[in-house]
Design a protein around this motif. Sequence first.
Motif, PDB file in Angstrom:
ATOM      1  N   PHE A  87     -51.680   9.840   1.095  1.00 22.35           N
ATOM      2  CA  PHE A  87     -52.948  10.580   1.018  1.00 22.35           C
ATOM      3  C   PHE A  87     -52.767  11.807   0.135  1.00 22.35           C
ATOM      4  N   ASP A  88     -53.693  11.977  -0.809  1.00 23.00           N
ATOM      5  CA  ASP A  88     -53.714  13.182  -1.640  1.00 23.00           C
ATOM      6  C   ASP A  88     -54.996  13.954  -1.330  1.00 23.00           C
ATOM      7  N   PRO A  89     -54.888  15.023  -0.539  1.00 29.76           N
ATOM      8  CA  PRO A  89     -56.088  15.752  -0.064  1.00 29.76           C
ATOM      9  C   PRO A  89     -56.587  16.772  -1.084  1.00 29.76           C
ATOM     10  N   VAL A  90     -56.945  16.306  -2.298  1.00 32.99           N
ATOM     11  CA  VAL A  90     -57.306  17.217  -3.389  1.00 32.99           C
ATOM     12  C   VAL A  90     -58.409  18.192  -2.962  1.00 32.99           C
ATOM     13  N   ALA A  91     -58.130  19.463  -3.080  1.00 38.00           N
ATOM     14  CA  ALA A  91     -59.123  20.524  -2.825  1.00 38.00           C
ATOM     15  C   ALA A  91     -59.811  20.344  -1.479  1.00 38.00           C
ATOM     16  N   CYS A  92     -59.041  19.944  -0.461  1.00 33.95           N
ATOM     17  CA  CYS A  92     -59.665  19.572   0.819  1.00 33.95           C
ATOM     18  C   CYS A  92     -60.319  20.740   1.528  1.00 33.95           C
ATOM     19  N   ALA A  93     -59.988  21.974   1.115  1.00 38.24           N
ATOM     20  CA  ALA A  93     -60.627  23.123   1.760  1.00 38.24           C
ATOM     21  C   ALA A  93     -61.864  23.596   1.007  1.00 38.24           C
ATOM     22  N   ALA A  94     -62.184  22.939  -0.093  1.00 36.67           N
ATOM     23  CA  ALA A  94     -63.241  23.458  -0.966  1.00 36.67           C
ATOM     24  C   ALA A  94     -64.644  23.249  -0.422  1.00 36.67           C
ATOM     25  N   SER A  95     -64.826  22.298   0.468  1.00 37.93           N
ATOM     26  CA  SER A  95     -66.173  22.057   1.021  1.00 37.93           C
ATOM     27  C   SER A  95     -66.051  21.481   2.426  1.00 37.93           C
ATOM     28  N   ARG A  96     -67.091  21.687   3.190  1.00 35.83           N
ATOM     29  CA  ARG A  96     -67.147  21.094   4.524  1.00 35.83           C
ATOM     30  C   ARG A  96     -67.059  19.562   4.422  1.00 35.83           C
ATOM     31  N   TYR A  97     -67.680  19.010   3.398  1.00 39.45           N
ATOM     32  CA  TYR A  97     -67.684  17.557   3.226  1.00 39.45           C
ATOM     33  C   TYR A  97     -66.265  17.006   3.048  1.00 39.45           C
ATOM     34  N   ARG A  98     -65.468  17.707   2.258  1.00 43.47           N
ATOM     35  CA  ARG A  98     -64.080  17.254   2.073  1.00 43.47           C
ATOM     36  C   ARG A  98     -63.269  17.428   3.354  1.00 43.47           C
ATOM     37  N   GLN A  99     -63.500  18.563   4.025  1.00 43.33           N
ATOM     38  CA  GLN A  99     -62.784  18.796   5.291  1.00 43.33           C
ATOM     39  C   GLN A  99     -63.056  17.665   6.271  1.00 43.33           C
ATOM     40  N   GLU A 100     -64.346  17.302   6.387  1.00 43.07           N
ATOM     41  CA  GLU A 100     -64.708  16.258   7.342  1.00 43.07           C
ATOM     42  C   GLU A 100     -64.153  14.905   6.930  1.00 43.07           C
ATOM     43  N   THR A 101     -64.196  14.623   5.628  1.00 40.32           N
ATOM     44  CA  THR A 101     -63.683  13.337   5.167  1.00 40.32           C
ATOM     45  C   THR A 101     -62.174  13.260   5.401  1.00 40.32           C
ATOM     46  N   ALA A 102     -61.476  14.331   5.073  1.00 41.10           N
ATOM     47  CA  ALA A 102     -60.030  14.357   5.297  1.00 41.10           C
ATOM     48  C   ALA A 102     -59.708  14.175   6.777  1.00 41.10           C
ATOM     49  N   ALA A 103     -60.457  14.883   7.615  1.00 45.77           N
ATOM     50  CA  ALA A 103     -60.205  14.783   9.063  1.00 45.77           C
ATOM     51  C   ALA A 103     -60.462  13.364   9.559  1.00 45.77           C
ATOM     52  N   GLU A 104     -61.535  12.747   9.081  1.00 40.76           N
ATOM     53  CA  GLU A 104     -61.854  11.383   9.495  1.00 40.76           C
ATOM     54  C   GLU A 104     -60.710  10.426   9.120  1.00 40.76           C
ATOM     55  N   LEU A 105     -60.225  10.557   7.896  1.00 40.66           N
ATOM     56  CA  LEU A 105     -59.148   9.664   7.452  1.00 40.66           C
ATOM     57  C   LEU A 105     -57.877   9.905   8.259  1.00 40.66           C
ATOM     58  N   LEU A 106     -57.539  11.175   8.437  1.00 35.93           N
ATOM     59  CA  LEU A 106     -56.265  11.498   9.094  1.00 35.93           C
ATOM     60  C   LEU A 106     -56.296  11.184  10.589  1.00 35.93           C
ATOM     61  N   ASN A 107     -57.473  11.279  11.186  1.00 36.29           N
ATOM     62  CA  ASN A 107     -57.563  10.992  12.619  1.00 36.29           C
ATOM     63  C   ASN A 107     -57.687   9.499  12.912  1.00 36.29           C
ATOM     64  N   THR A 108     -58.031   8.711  11.897  1.00 36.19           N
ATOM     65  CA  THR A 108     -58.234   7.278  12.105  1.00 36.19           C
ATOM     66  C   THR A 108     -57.019   6.456  11.684  1.00 36.19           C
ATOM     67  N   TYR A 109     -56.302   6.914  10.681  1.00 40.05           N
ATOM     68  CA  TYR A 109     -55.195   6.127  10.133  1.00 40.05           C
ATOM     69  C   TYR A 109     -53.917   6.956  10.117  1.00 40.05           C
ATOM     70  N   ARG A 110     -52.811   6.243  10.090  1.00 44.41           N
ATOM     71  CA  ARG A 110     -51.537   6.934   9.963  1.00 44.41           C
ATOM     72  C   ARG A 110     -51.010   6.715   8.555  1.00 44.41           C
ATOM     73  N   PHE A 111     -50.733   7.797   7.868  1.00 41.68           N
ATOM     74  CA  PHE A 111     -50.245   7.728   6.492  1.00 41.68           C
ATOM     75  C   PHE A 111     -48.720   7.810   6.465  1.00 41.68           C
ATOM     76  N   ALA A 112     -48.127   7.134   5.498  1.00 48.07           N
ATOM     77  CA  ALA A 112     -46.677   7.266   5.304  1.00 48.07           C
ATOM     78  C   ALA A 112     -46.334   8.647   4.762  1.00 48.07           C
ATOM     79  N   CYS A 113     -47.249   9.208   3.967  1.00 50.15           N
ATOM     80  CA  CYS A 113     -46.969  10.502   3.332  1.00 50.15           C
ATOM     81  C   CYS A 113     -48.278  11.176   2.928  1.00 50.15           C
ATOM     82  N   ILE A 114     -48.290  12.500   3.026  1.00 52.95           N
ATOM     83  CA  ILE A 114     -49.361  13.320   2.458  1.00 52.95           C
ATOM     84  C   ILE A 114     -48.738  14.178   1.368  1.00 52.95           C
ATOM     85  N   ARG A 115     -49.329  14.136   0.157  1.00 55.99           N
ATOM     86  CA  ARG A 115     -48.801  14.968  -0.931  1.00 55.99           C
ATOM     87  C   ARG A 115     -49.869  15.951  -1.352  1.00 55.99           C
ATOM     88  N   GLY A 116     -49.571  17.227  -1.309  1.00 58.09           N
ATOM     89  CA  GLY A 116     -50.547  18.222  -1.726  1.00 58.09           C
ATOM     90  C   GLY A 116     -49.878  19.529  -2.103  1.00 58.09           C
TER      91      GLY A 116
END
Lengths: 264, 264, 264
Positions: A87-116
Amino acid sequence: MSLLTQLRQQNPVVLTVANMVTPADVANGLNVLGASPIMSKAVEEAEDMVKLAQAVTINLGTVDAGQRKEMLAVLDAAEKYHVPAVFDPVACAASRYRQETAAELLNTYRFACIRGNAGEIAALAGCDWQSRGIDAGSGTGDLTAIAKKCAAKYQTVVAMTGESDIITDGQELVEIPFGSPLFAVHVGTGDMFSSIIAAFVALGGSPLDAAASACEVFALCGQIAAKEAQTPSRWYELFLDKLYQASDDLLASWKKELQKEEER
Amino acid sequence: MSLLTQLRQQNPVVLTVANMVTPADVANGLNVLGASPIMSKAVEEAEDMVKLAQAVTINLGTVDAGQRKEMLAVLDAAEKYHVPAVFDPVACAASRYRQETAAELLNTYRFACIRGNAGEIAALAGCDWQSRGIDAGSGTGDLTAIAKKCAAKYQTVVAMTGESDIITDGQELVEIPFGSPLFAVHVGTGDMFSSIIAAFVALGGSPLDAAASACEVFALCGQIAAKEAQTPSRWYELFLDKLYQASDDLLASWKKELQKEEER
Amino acid sequence: MSLLTQLRQQNPVVLTVANMVTPADVANGLNVLGASPIMSKAVEEAEDMVKLAQAVTINLGTVDAGQRKEMLAVLDAAEKYHVPAVFDPVACAASRYRQETAAELLNTYRFACIRGNAGEIAALAGCDWQSRGIDAGSGTGDLTAIAKKCAAKYQTVVAMTGESDIITDGQELVEIPFGSPLFAVHVGTGDMFSSIIAAFVALGGSPLDAAASACEVFALCGQIAAKEAQTPSRWYELFLDKLYQASDDLLASWKKELQKEEER
């Protein structure tokens, strides 16, 4: 056998759900290194694409409602077929929409790695940090502690890239020096890097080792290129060509050269 | 007068329904050669765009439901206004969705030319072939027979690109050597090539001659660039600059130079 | 203090609603110059993104129904938060759809600056002009009069770029020489330029001065690069590196060098 040698032999297919800005950088980075890039926009083919791939990368860079659905479909298939995801959480703090999308992905799936970068990892970890748009920003927190907290929170490996790269699974820690400031000047190196980590993860070993190997190759190629060119456009050309030429022997000799220089 | 000279004089407008990964490569390739690129995403302007163009290219690389509609609208208009169309079936065997989309386009419209690698052309022809993602893959079939079968099946000219380029209308056959392996390392050269074939087709002559001329120009520029640079990023820069500089005289002298070398 | 020095100190965030062809060129151009690029596709985050930015650019290059909504949302927020906006009317005469979209934007919002080639500005001004696709085309009108008419009509600053750049608010007029024909050969320099003007406008001074400063920096870097490289791909690499290196002193010496040459 080094992971890079394995990568060149196995030529893993990496599916990237890419942002609209830098897909060519991502594809070329994978290609010169010896992996095989594929990209796709249609949710209808998400499962078929994942079945072709040995790893997937989810890039948040220009996510919208359509791509969000595609991300979910790709990650569903990745779970089903045991294909590791980065997962590459590009600019994940820049908008509420990105925050929510990132949270949805991270809470639903398990990633091998997050790079940021530091700002993105801090935001995911829930730490205070001053970031701005796609830049890393600056903060006073302890970078290592932030990376560990993020890794523990999402039970994943975190690769926090910057001047030094910090790789951790929440317990073990690897630090890779050799970051060049030119990485931040060429847009797309971060996106490329995340997909290259996926190519190393695709080999099937420990994600921590995969991310650490990827970081070392990436950083060494970047810094050796920076010895020959100090301007970003020329540097980027050289950097891609170093990724293409990199072998275990060359990397070892570049590392020696850079370490000697640092001692001076 | 050579087709290249005609192209530089007429400066044909080529509309590309492009994938999201390499549109800049396509546009720059057309531009340096002397054609004029346009791209569009809105189905609402498909007809107006086709009316501006002397040829269109349909690229399957990242097709989704919205773009599929646009492709149909562009091809409807191309039929109505007698604008020739080139099809690039990128990774058409990679998913059922791509297979169905390719079949729909090929069964509904007649293309002047299909440009693809061996794996893609074999898939369209209905031949067995081992391909993987966007790579050509490898197979044991007779490449010439596969290309001819595909051309006959869709009543079109097939340009199958690889180490040698095979161009055929199902009967006549032209083979162009000079392919460089560096073409496969830079993502986007295939997409660019399809749109450059469209620029030659736009001149109004035989699609077989157009595709053969485009292949020769493309391959010569690529291989002469590969004599100066053996790494992909530097090679790509030189390749674009050779396309820009190419004239009948220069191409003839490059050809002589490369043939001499091969004889050694 | 020069505007370029201010830009490098303030590092303004520029949000570009970009076309699909050249977003990487736009982002890298902003980045090497010292601004900070962000891009976004989701209408859901339009307001948050505008709040992060000191200027926005609206690029018409590959507008479709989805992006049209995003443009409106971004411009609504820009009005609300007093963030200045630059408009790039790419190929606005090429289709009725683009004409209508451009008219809707221009009639609803007030832009700090419109940047386009002669054909695009003439179309917006309602003047006769022969343009073709994304090319400037050729016409017989008085370029200065067209630019002034367009600026007056939309109460904005117009930067009409070409062999010479003409910048006007409908009354005052600045002309910047030093345009290189290579700008037209590399696709994406125009898009990049519009976003770079936005970076200068972001500093908060007069849009006329901002556009004029941006034009001078852009043109000088382009022409000094053209002294070292006459082929488009190598030229583009050098051009980006000149943007990166540009300082007040360097720009002054490049200007002197180019003026001396012209006198010969």
